[in-house]
Design a protein around this motif. Structure first.
Motif, PDB file in Angstrom:
ATOM      1  N   UNK A  81       9.023  -0.898  -9.292  1.00 55.42           N
ATOM      2  CA  UNK A  81       7.606  -1.027  -8.960  1.00 55.42           C
ATOM      3  C   UNK A  81       7.058  -1.960 -10.056  1.00 55.42           C
ATOM      4  N   UNK A  82       7.179  -1.748 -11.211  1.00 56.27           N
ATOM      5  CA  UNK A  82       6.390  -2.235 -12.375  1.00 56.27           C
ATOM      6  C   UNK A  82       6.792  -3.858 -12.191  1.00 56.27           C
ATOM      7  N   UNK A  83       7.999  -4.086 -12.033  1.00 54.64           N
ATOM      8  CA  UNK A  83       8.409  -5.777 -11.849  1.00 54.64           C
ATOM      9  C   UNK A  83       7.754  -6.231 -10.605  1.00 54.64           C
ATOM     10  N   UNK A  84       7.858  -5.460  -9.578  1.00 57.04           N
ATOM     11  CA  UNK A  84       7.121  -5.979  -8.300  1.00 57.04           C
ATOM     12  C   UNK A  84       5.741  -6.173  -8.098  1.00 57.04           C
ATOM     13  N   UNK A  85       4.982  -5.345  -9.095  1.00 56.28           N
ATOM     14  CA  UNK A  85       3.608  -5.551  -9.326  1.00 56.28           C
ATOM     15  C   UNK A  85       3.504  -6.861 -10.332  1.00 56.28           C
ATOM     16  N   UNK A  86       4.107  -7.134 -11.236  1.00 59.34           N
ATOM     17  CA  UNK A  86       4.130  -8.142 -12.080  1.00 59.34           C
ATOM     18  C   UNK A  86       4.316  -9.482 -11.528  1.00 59.34           C
ATOM     19  N   UNK A  87       5.520  -9.214 -10.233  1.00 59.87           N
ATOM     20  CA  UNK A  87       5.672 -10.675  -9.555  1.00 59.87           C
ATOM     21  C   UNK A  87       4.581 -10.836  -8.615  1.00 59.87           C
ATOM     22  N   UNK A  88       3.948  -9.938  -8.198  1.00 59.67           N
ATOM     23  CA  UNK A  88       3.064 -10.152  -7.141  1.00 59.67           C
ATOM     24  C   UNK A  88       1.531 -10.656  -8.073  1.00 59.67           C
ATOM     25  N   UNK A  89       1.496 -10.607  -9.422  1.00 59.71           N
ATOM     26  CA  UNK A  89       0.390 -10.943 -10.059  1.00 59.71           C
ATOM     27  C   UNK A  89       0.616 -12.398 -10.395  1.00 59.71           C
ATOM     28  N   UNK A  90       1.950 -12.757 -10.586  1.00 59.90           N
ATOM     29  CA  UNK A  90       2.278 -14.142 -10.911  1.00 59.90           C
ATOM     30  C   UNK A  90       2.097 -15.052  -9.688  1.00 59.90           C
ATOM     31  N   UNK A  91       2.351 -14.489  -8.610  1.00 57.71           N
ATOM     32  CA  UNK A  91       2.360 -15.218  -7.132  1.00 57.71           C
ATOM     33  C   UNK A  91       0.989 -15.346  -7.127  1.00 57.71           C
ATOM     34  N   UNK A  92       0.026 -14.468  -7.425  1.00 57.46           N
ATOM     35  CA  UNK A  92      -1.562 -14.698  -7.150  1.00 57.46           C
ATOM     36  C   UNK A  92      -2.014 -15.737  -8.304  1.00 57.46           C
ATOM     37  N   UNK A  93      -1.560 -15.761  -9.313  1.00 57.36           N
ATOM     38  CA  UNK A  93      -1.936 -16.849 -10.307  1.00 57.36           C
ATOM     39  C   UNK A  93      -1.393 -18.140 -10.028  1.00 57.36           C
ATOM     40  N   UNK A  94      -0.158 -18.200  -9.266  1.00 60.91           N
ATOM     41  CA  UNK A  94       0.142 -19.619  -8.898  1.00 60.91           C
ATOM     42  C   UNK A  94      -0.686 -20.089  -7.387  1.00 60.91           C
ATOM     43  N   UNK A 111       0.733  -1.255   0.298  1.00 55.84           N
ATOM     44  CA  UNK A 111       0.008  -0.024  -0.121  1.00 55.84           C
ATOM     45  C   UNK A 111       0.881   1.370  -0.251  1.00 55.84           C
ATOM     46  N   UNK A 112       1.999   1.279  -0.399  1.00 58.21           N
ATOM     47  CA  UNK A 112       2.971   2.547  -0.329  1.00 58.21           C
ATOM     48  C   UNK A 112       2.405   3.131  -1.535  1.00 58.21           C
ATOM     49  N   UNK A 113       2.702   4.369  -1.722  1.00 59.02           N
ATOM     50  CA  UNK A 113       1.862   5.196  -2.818  1.00 59.02           C
ATOM     51  C   UNK A 113       2.144   4.893  -4.226  1.00 59.02           C
ATOM     52  N   UNK A 114       3.665   4.528  -4.458  1.00 59.67           N
ATOM     53  CA  UNK A 114       3.854   4.478  -6.105  1.00 59.67           C
ATOM     54  C   UNK A 114       3.241   2.937  -6.415  1.00 59.67           C
ATOM     55  N   UNK A 115       3.354   2.012  -5.587  1.00 57.80           N
ATOM     56  CA  UNK A 115       2.863   0.696  -5.571  1.00 57.80           C
ATOM     57  C   UNK A 115       1.215   0.950  -5.942  1.00 57.80           C
TER      58      UNK A 115
END
Length: 477
Positions: A295-308, A215-219
């Motif tokens: 941050x873009x890569x971090x979000x993408x990483x989180x999206x992949x983790x959610x799919x898993x 929840x930090x601002x840029x994320x």
């Protein structure tokens, strides 16, 4: 992938403040809501800012506001355009460089942080808009100055939107409104009258409504932008968020700084994400960290983790298994930095006392343009360093824009699930609730039956609304 946009931010300083006054006041008066952010000269004792007792925490913030100053104020006016199929806003963003005319404390670590992120102290001392803290002086009652601009903000009766906004509100009250009351209950009672249209905290909305992994601002901003773009590309029913910006001509165009928001990049292969930066938006290793702070890569990483996780859940469900909570999942507590991320399987190590920062110091992330280098390897190295330093576009004005984007996207999302915002509230579940670090419940901006209004506040309300308007307020302190 998200779409690119260029955000015009109008730079305001002492030499053009009066020239830009009519435009700023008009933007405030015609806005549907106003998002706001500040840059500060320091915060004082970091431990006290996270005291278990909220009253003690408030006293610590008050002490900081009385001895330190606002260096820069950013506000973004979002005006919802009617007769549009989707939620479309006309956005005007202002970045004001300020200079307190009284002595104030400026902390070396704050200077270091701000310089690293592109703040120009030479410009601030040479061209900052002057102001005095505390109660009004005789010279403040008339004319065009910061305190009167804040009065215009109050008179507009617009919803106020902040991100992790308790510290912002305390500093705003002390610097542009009046001497702070000693008790938190009095402070919140005053705020409820100052902003009758409501106060919204996008950090609270991100945690409890949007429920993002961080929840930090840029994320939060980039995640909202990505989700909105995906929804638009997918088509189908529901409303989407679109922004429009003014086309500025001379002389206003001379003061506009265009801030690029580049499309998110989607590389193939393994993403080596820094878990600490991913969780908190800050890493003690800074640009020397070998892992990604993008941050873009971090979000993408989180999206992949959610799919898993969804895939595992479906597999376990088909086999009659019940998947429990991950062992590393911790209670919802912001330990010493930002929030704990419940959606991640692995957790970064807790921050040490020396590494402790507050959101006002870590949630300032921009991207500076890389310098051209001779070799591809050198370019990659510089690009990696650039993503970690993330300086240059870090400004109060742009942070206010990001805050407003999160809020408008959350309001649009509410409409999609069949709950259109009423005239009284955009996000009913978030109205007058301010995020508190390390607490499971927010701070409520309400006037309790036991709270009394501050005398300085009542005097200021007379200035804002005219004498006699607040005469029905019961009790003062």
């Amino acid at each position: 992938m998200t779409s690119s946009m260029v955000v015009p931010v109008i730079d305001v300083q002492n030499d053009n403040f009066k020239e830009l006054w009519p435009a700023m006041v008009l933007a405030i008066k015609t806005a549907s809501f106003i998002a706001l952010d500040t840059e500060l000269s320091g915060l004082g004792n970091r431990k006290a800012l996270l005291a278990e007792c909220i009253e003690d925490r408030y006293k610590a913030i008050c002490n900081a506001a009385r001895t330190r100053s606002i260096l820069s104020l950013g506000f973004a006016c979002y005006k919802k355009l009617e007769n549009k199929d989707d939620d479309t806003y006309l956005v005007q963003v202002y970045n004001l460089t300020l200079l307190c005319s009284e002595e104030y404390v400026i902390e070396p670590q704050s200077v270091q942080f701000l310089v690293q992120h592109g703040f120009d102290f030479n410009k601030q001392y040479a061209e900052g808009v002057p102001y005095l803290r505390g109660n009004d002086r005789r010279v403040d009652a008339h004319g065009m100055n910061m305190r009167m601009l804040f009065v215009e903000l109050l008179r507009a009766r617009k919803p106020l939107v902040l991100h992790n906004g308790l510290i912002d509100m305390v500093f705003l009250y002390q610097c542009f409104y009046a001497q702070l009351p000693d008790k938190l209950g009095t402070f919140t009672a005053d705020l409820s009258q100052m902003f009758p249209a409501g106060i919204y905290d996008t950090k609270y909305a991100t945690e409890y409504e949007l429920r993002f992994a961080a929840s930090y601002l840029e994320y939060a901003y980039k995640k909202c932008k990505l989700d909105n773009s995906k929804s638009i590309e997918a088509g189908g029913g529901g409303r989407h968020l679109f922004l429009e910006f003014c086309k500025y001509s001379a002389p206003l165009s001379n003061y506009v700084d265009y801030r690029p928001c580049l499309a998110g990049f989607s590389p193939d292969g393994l993403l080596n994400v820094c878990q600490r930066f991913s969780a908190y938006g800050w890493c003690p290793n800074g640009s020397q960290c070998p892992l990604s702070h993008d941050t873009d890569l971090i979000i993408q990483h989180d999206e992949k983790e959610k799919k898993k996780k969804r895939k595992r859940k479906r597999k376990n469900s088909s086999q009659g298994k019940v998947e429990g909570a991950p062992k590393s999942k911790q209670p919802h507590m912001e330990l010493k930095q930002d929030q704990v991320i419940p959606d991640k399987d692995t957790k970064p190590p807790p921050l040490t006392e020396l590494e402790m920062k507050t959101d006002k110091e870590v949630e300032r992330n921009g991207v500076s343009e890389p310098q051209p280098l001779a070799t591809p390897d050198a370019e990659k190295k510089e690009e990696s360093k650039r993503k970690k330093l993330e300086g240059g576009t870090h400004r109060a004005g742009f942070d206010a824009f990001m805050t407003g984007y999160i809020f408008s996207y959350a309001a649009t999302l509410t409409e999609r699930v069949g709950k259109p915002p009423s005239a009284e509230s955009w996000l009913p579940e978030c109205l007058n609730k301010v995020y508190l670090s390390g607490k499971s419940v927010p701070m409520q901006i309400v006037k309790s039956t036991f709270s009394k209004s501050f005398k300085a506040h009542l005097h200021k309300m007379d200035v804002v609304w005219g004498k006699g308007v607040v005469s029905k307020v019961e009790g003062t302190v």
